[in-house]
Write a protein that holds these residues in place. Structure first.
Motif, short mmCIF file in Angstrom:
data_model
loop_
_atom_site.label_atom_id
_atom_site.label_comp_id
_atom_site.label_asym_id
_atom_site.label_seq_id
_atom_site.Cartn_x
_atom_site.Cartn_y
_atom_site.Cartn_z
N ASN A 60 -9.47 56.13 -28.26
CA ASN A 60 -8.85 55.04 -29.04
C ASN A 60 -7.34 55.18 -29.15
O ASN A 60 -6.70 54.41 -29.88
CB ASN A 60 -9.45 54.99 -30.45
N ALA A 61 -6.77 56.16 -28.44
CA ALA A 61 -5.33 56.40 -28.55
C ALA A 61 -4.53 55.20 -28.07
O ALA A 61 -4.83 54.59 -27.05
CB ALA A 61 -4.95 57.64 -27.75
N LYS A 62 -3.48 54.87 -28.83
CA LYS A 62 -2.60 53.75 -28.48
C LYS A 62 -1.25 54.23 -27.95
O LYS A 62 -0.61 53.54 -27.16
CB LYS A 62 -2.36 52.87 -29.71
N ALA A 63 -0.80 55.39 -28.44
CA ALA A 63 0.53 55.85 -28.06
C ALA A 63 0.60 57.37 -28.01
O ALA A 63 -0.05 58.06 -28.80
CB ALA A 63 1.58 55.32 -29.04
N PHE A 64 1.38 57.88 -27.06
CA PHE A 64 1.70 59.29 -26.93
C PHE A 64 3.21 59.46 -27.08
O PHE A 64 3.98 58.71 -26.47
CB PHE A 64 1.30 59.81 -25.54
N VAL A 65 3.63 60.44 -27.86
CA VAL A 65 5.05 60.77 -28.00
C VAL A 65 5.26 62.19 -27.50
O VAL A 65 4.53 63.11 -27.89
CB VAL A 65 5.53 60.66 -29.46
N PHE A 66 6.27 62.37 -26.66
CA PHE A 66 6.65 63.71 -26.18
C PHE A 66 8.02 64.04 -26.77
O PHE A 66 9.05 63.54 -26.31
CB PHE A 66 6.67 63.75 -24.66
N ASP A 67 8.01 64.86 -27.84
CA ASP A 67 9.27 65.23 -28.50
C ASP A 67 9.87 66.44 -27.79
O ASP A 67 9.14 67.30 -27.30
CB ASP A 67 9.00 65.56 -29.96
N GLU A 68 11.21 66.51 -27.77
CA GLU A 68 11.91 67.52 -26.97
C GLU A 68 11.37 67.48 -25.54
O GLU A 68 10.97 68.50 -24.95
CB GLU A 68 11.74 68.92 -27.58
N ALA A 69 11.36 66.27 -24.97
CA ALA A 69 10.71 66.03 -23.68
C ALA A 69 11.32 66.83 -22.55
O ALA A 69 10.63 67.18 -21.59
CB ALA A 69 10.75 64.53 -23.36
N ASP A 70 12.61 67.12 -22.62
CA ASP A 70 13.24 67.89 -21.55
C ASP A 70 12.65 69.29 -21.46
O ASP A 70 12.60 69.90 -20.39
CB ASP A 70 14.76 67.97 -21.74
N HIS A 75 -7.10 62.07 -20.70
CA HIS A 75 -8.26 61.82 -21.56
C HIS A 75 -8.07 60.56 -22.41
O HIS A 75 -8.98 60.18 -23.15
CB HIS A 75 -8.51 63.02 -22.47
N ALA A 76 -6.88 59.95 -22.32
CA ALA A 76 -6.59 58.73 -23.08
C ALA A 76 -6.82 57.50 -22.19
O ALA A 76 -7.01 57.64 -20.98
CB ALA A 76 -5.14 58.77 -23.56
N PRO A 77 -6.83 56.29 -22.76
CA PRO A 77 -6.98 55.09 -21.94
C PRO A 77 -5.93 55.00 -20.85
O PRO A 77 -4.81 55.53 -20.99
CB PRO A 77 -6.82 53.96 -22.96
N GLY A 78 -6.27 54.34 -19.75
CA GLY A 78 -5.35 54.24 -18.61
C GLY A 78 -4.06 53.53 -18.94
O GLY A 78 -3.00 53.88 -18.44
N ILE A 79 -4.14 52.50 -19.77
CA ILE A 79 -2.93 51.78 -20.19
C ILE A 79 -2.60 52.21 -21.61
O ILE A 79 -3.36 51.95 -22.55
CB ILE A 79 -3.15 50.25 -20.13
N ILE A 80 -1.48 52.89 -21.77
CA ILE A 80 -1.12 53.46 -23.07
C ILE A 80 0.40 53.48 -23.20
O ILE A 80 1.13 53.60 -22.22
CB ILE A 80 -1.71 54.88 -23.22
N GLN A 81 0.87 53.34 -24.43
CA GLN A 81 2.31 53.37 -24.70
C GLN A 81 2.79 54.82 -24.69
O GLN A 81 2.17 55.70 -25.28
CB GLN A 81 2.58 52.75 -26.08
N LEU A 82 3.93 55.08 -24.02
CA LEU A 82 4.52 56.41 -23.96
C LEU A 82 5.93 56.39 -24.55
O LEU A 82 6.67 55.43 -24.35
CB LEU A 82 4.57 56.91 -22.51
N ALA A 83 6.28 57.46 -25.23
CA ALA A 83 7.63 57.59 -25.78
C ALA A 83 8.12 59.01 -25.53
O ALA A 83 7.42 59.98 -25.83
CB ALA A 83 7.64 57.28 -27.27
N PHE A 84 9.30 59.13 -24.95
CA PHE A 84 9.91 60.42 -24.65
C PHE A 84 11.23 60.50 -25.42
O PHE A 84 12.05 59.58 -25.34
CB PHE A 84 10.18 60.56 -23.16
N PHE A 85 11.44 61.60 -26.16
CA PHE A 85 12.67 61.76 -26.93
C PHE A 85 13.30 63.12 -26.64
O PHE A 85 12.60 64.13 -26.52
CB PHE A 85 12.40 61.60 -28.42
N SER A 86 14.62 63.13 -26.54
CA SER A 86 15.33 64.37 -26.23
C SER A 86 16.80 64.25 -26.62
O SER A 86 17.33 63.14 -26.76
CB SER A 86 15.23 64.68 -24.73
N ILE A 142 1.25 63.10 -30.93
CA ILE A 142 2.64 63.57 -30.82
C ILE A 142 2.60 65.00 -30.30
O ILE A 142 1.99 65.89 -30.92
CB ILE A 142 3.36 63.50 -32.17
N VAL A 143 3.25 65.23 -29.16
CA VAL A 143 3.24 66.53 -28.50
C VAL A 143 4.62 67.19 -28.67
O VAL A 143 5.64 66.56 -28.40
CB VAL A 143 2.90 66.39 -27.01
#
Length: 423
Positions: A135-145, A162-173, A66-67
């Motif tokens: 081994n990362a499955k998902a990345f979240v970008f909080d306050e993405a804007d 640095h994460a796998p090429g196919i990965i779940q992404l979530a952006f929230f704003s 979570i970023v």
């Protein structure tokens, strides 16, 4: 929802999920990439934490990243995440700048499943091979804007590499950014958009005041506001130097204040937030960067000492009060010209703005003031966009004494010119 989470959800007094929580739960749980747009204070943190926790396997290394754009927001998300992660025996680690990096490296050896932090520090640890994301499955970008701007977009994409090429992404704003139309271009994945800003009903009643105040009197206005019963507020400034100057003056006047800004050590920032939450101070002076995404429960007010540069900034500032059904107040300080421009800036957001003043220990609308006090207070017409008429300046009065001096000076200059010509 996981039955363990559901029981804890009810124990915390929640009767049902908010709109954004309800709409993104299943897509996130199924591994889909999403863009969630919802008002400030509508429960976006739990909207992504709970469904993504259900995808994590114990003791398999870092699986959820979570970023956040600021250290304060990352620390806040970490606190919430730990409360829920311990229910399912998952470990959470905060990786933020300003904290001891050696201690963070030691904690990474304990293989946490969830890491939360700022892009700079996490990228530093990843490139030094201390933070492993294979081994990362998902990345979240909080306050993405705020994250996906020139300053941090490069760091976010480098971290993701640095994460796998196919990965779940979530952006929230809370606000829409032009960058969101280019997510496929920058991140190579299609996202499903869930925009509930128009339908969400979680925000309480928030009053927006315009208080006409020249710069030289703004400190005194803060002093008066701080003396209101039960009053406390986040006060937004443009520059850190102005914050320090204001803090010195307010301390001299006996006002209990603290400062929240990016150059402080993490322990100092945490202390300032704790003081505000406990009511030990009445004003917390800060900037947009330091206060982005902060959740201060039932914060009575937000004060714009310096008016925001755009409507998106205003949305994020005012979102610190009136959260999850609580009421709140927003106070905008400025001179007549500032307030006129400000009304034009935010008119598309359809806020109901009222002129106000501090009178006998209360913040009142101008129309609520006694008739004998209203004189000299700003009327609505004073900040309309109609250009003001220029005052006529009377011609200077020339006395006989001034005429005599001018004639004598002309004669002297004439004589000097003749001498030059003779030479």
């Amino acid at each position: 929802m996981n039955s363990i989470f559901e029981n804890n959800f009810k124990e915390h007094g929640f009767t049902k999920q908010t709109l954004i929580q309800e709409q993104v739960y299943e897509p996130l749980k199924e591994g889909k990439s999403v863009l969630g747009l919802a008002p400030t204070g509508s429960g976006k943190t739990l909207a992504y934490l709970l469904p993504l926790f259900e995808r994590i396997d114990k003791a398999q290394g870092v699986q959820l990243v979570i970023v956040a754009p600021s250290q304060e927001l990352a620390a806040q998300i970490t606190e919430v995440a730990r409360q829920w992660a311990k229910l399912v025996d998952l470990k959470v680690l905060s990786l933020i700048g300003g904290a001891n990096v050696k201690r963070q490296i030691e904690k990474l050896k304990k293989s946490p499943e969830i890491v939360i932090g700022t892009p700079g520090r996490m990228l530093e640890l990843t490139e030094s091979k201390k933070l492993k994301l294979h081994n990362a499955k998902a990345f979240v970008f909080d306050e993405a804007d705020d994250l996906l701007t020139e300053q941090t977009l490069v760091a976010c994409r480098s971290l993701l590499s640095h994460a796998p090429g196919i990965i779940q992404l979530a952006f929230f704003s809370a606000t829409k950014s032009d960058m969101f139309d280019k997510l496929h271009q920058w991140f190579g994945t299609e996202v499903e958009v869930f925009d509930v800003r128009a339908d969400d009903q979680t925000q309480g009643k928030v009053e927006h005041f315009l208080v006409e105040t020249p710069v030289r009197k703004r400190i005194d206005t803060l002093r008066k506001l701080s003396n209101l019963e039960g009053f406390s507020a986040l006060v937004f400034f443009k520059k850190v130097t102005e914050i320090e100057n204001a803090a010195d003056k307010l301390n001299y006047l006996g006002v209990k204040v603290a400062v929240l800004e990016g150059q402080q050590r993490q322990v100092e920032r945490e202390k300032a937030l704790r003081q505000l939450r406990k009511g030990e101070i009445s004003l917390l002076l800060t900037t947009d960067v330091a206060a982005r995404g902060l959740d201060i429960e039932e914060l009575p007010a937000v004060i714009n000492y310096d008016l925001p540069k755009d409507s998106n900034t205003y949305i994020h500032r005012v979102g610190r009060t009136g959260r999850m059904g609580a009421s709140g107040t927003v106070i905008n300080l400025g001179n007549e010209h500032d307030l006129r421009n400000f009304r034009q800036l935010v008119q598309s957001e359809k806020y109901e703005l009222h002129f106000g003043a501090v009178y006998r220990g209360s913040l009142l609308r101008i129309e609520e003031l006694p008739e004998d006090v209203k004189e000299g207070q700003p009327a609505k017409s004073q900040v309309e966009t109609v250009p003001r008429k220029k005052k006529k300046i009377a011609a200077p009065v020339v006395t006989e004494k001034k005429r005599h001096k001018k004639r004598k000076r002309d004669q002297l200059n004439k004589g000097k010119r003749r001498k030059k010509e003779d030479l």
